[in-house]
Design a protein around this motif. Structure first.
Motif, PDB file in Angstrom:
ATOM      1  N   GLN A   5      10.617 103.284  27.775  1.00  0.00           N
ATOM      2  CA  GLN A   5       9.882 101.942  26.874  1.00  0.00           C
ATOM      3  C   GLN A   5       8.955 100.958  28.002  1.00  0.00           C
ATOM      4  O   GLN A   5       8.562  99.445  27.294  1.00  0.00           O
ATOM      5  N   ASN A   6       9.820 100.621  28.544  1.00  0.00           N
ATOM      6  CA  ASN A   6       8.955  99.457  29.443  1.00  0.00           C
ATOM      7  C   ASN A   6       8.472 100.464  31.142  1.00  0.00           C
ATOM      8  O   ASN A   6       8.912 101.133  31.592  1.00  0.00           O
ATOM      9  N   LYS A   7       6.916 100.121  31.535  1.00  0.00           N
ATOM     10  CA  LYS A   7       6.298 100.907  32.085  1.00  0.00           C
ATOM     11  C   LYS A   7       7.077 100.110  34.008  1.00  0.00           C
ATOM     12  O   LYS A   7       7.027  99.417  33.981  1.00  0.00           O
ATOM     13  N   LYS A   8       7.808 101.178  35.166  1.00  0.00           N
ATOM     14  CA  LYS A   8       8.356 100.064  36.016  1.00  0.00           C
ATOM     15  C   LYS A   8       6.792 100.527  36.613  1.00  0.00           C
ATOM     16  O   LYS A   8       6.532 100.989  37.214  1.00  0.00           O
ATOM     17  N   SER A   9       7.121  99.098  37.825  1.00  0.00           N
ATOM     18  CA  SER A   9       6.056  98.417  38.527  1.00  0.00           C
ATOM     19  C   SER A   9       6.264  99.163  39.698  1.00  0.00           C
ATOM     20  O   SER A   9       6.717 100.311  40.186  1.00  0.00           O
TER      21      SER A   9
END
Ligand SMILES: [Zn+2]
Length: 59
Positions: A5-9
């Motif tokens: 769902q969200n790109k990990k940095s």
């Protein structure tokens, strides 16, 4: 298949890997006989002790 769902940095990923290595890196068990770091479930390379008795002769 799961979809992220969200790109990990990069920083988050690298931080997690750094911590994981700290905990699970080899040689993180302490020998009760000579207090040196040894690999868990293995005879101590320093004093040859395992489970509080000498099982192989120390050099
Ligand atoms: Zn030892």
């Amino acid at each position: 298949m799961g979809v992220q769902q969200n790109k990990k940095s990069k920083a988050r990923t690298r931080n997690r890997r750094a911590q994981w290595l700290k905990i699970d890196g080899p040689g993180m068990s302490v020998c009760p006989q000579c207090k040196s770091l040894k690999m868990p479930h293995r005879v101590c390379p320093e004093c040859g002790f395992y489970k509080n008795k000498e099982v192989v002769a120390a050099e």
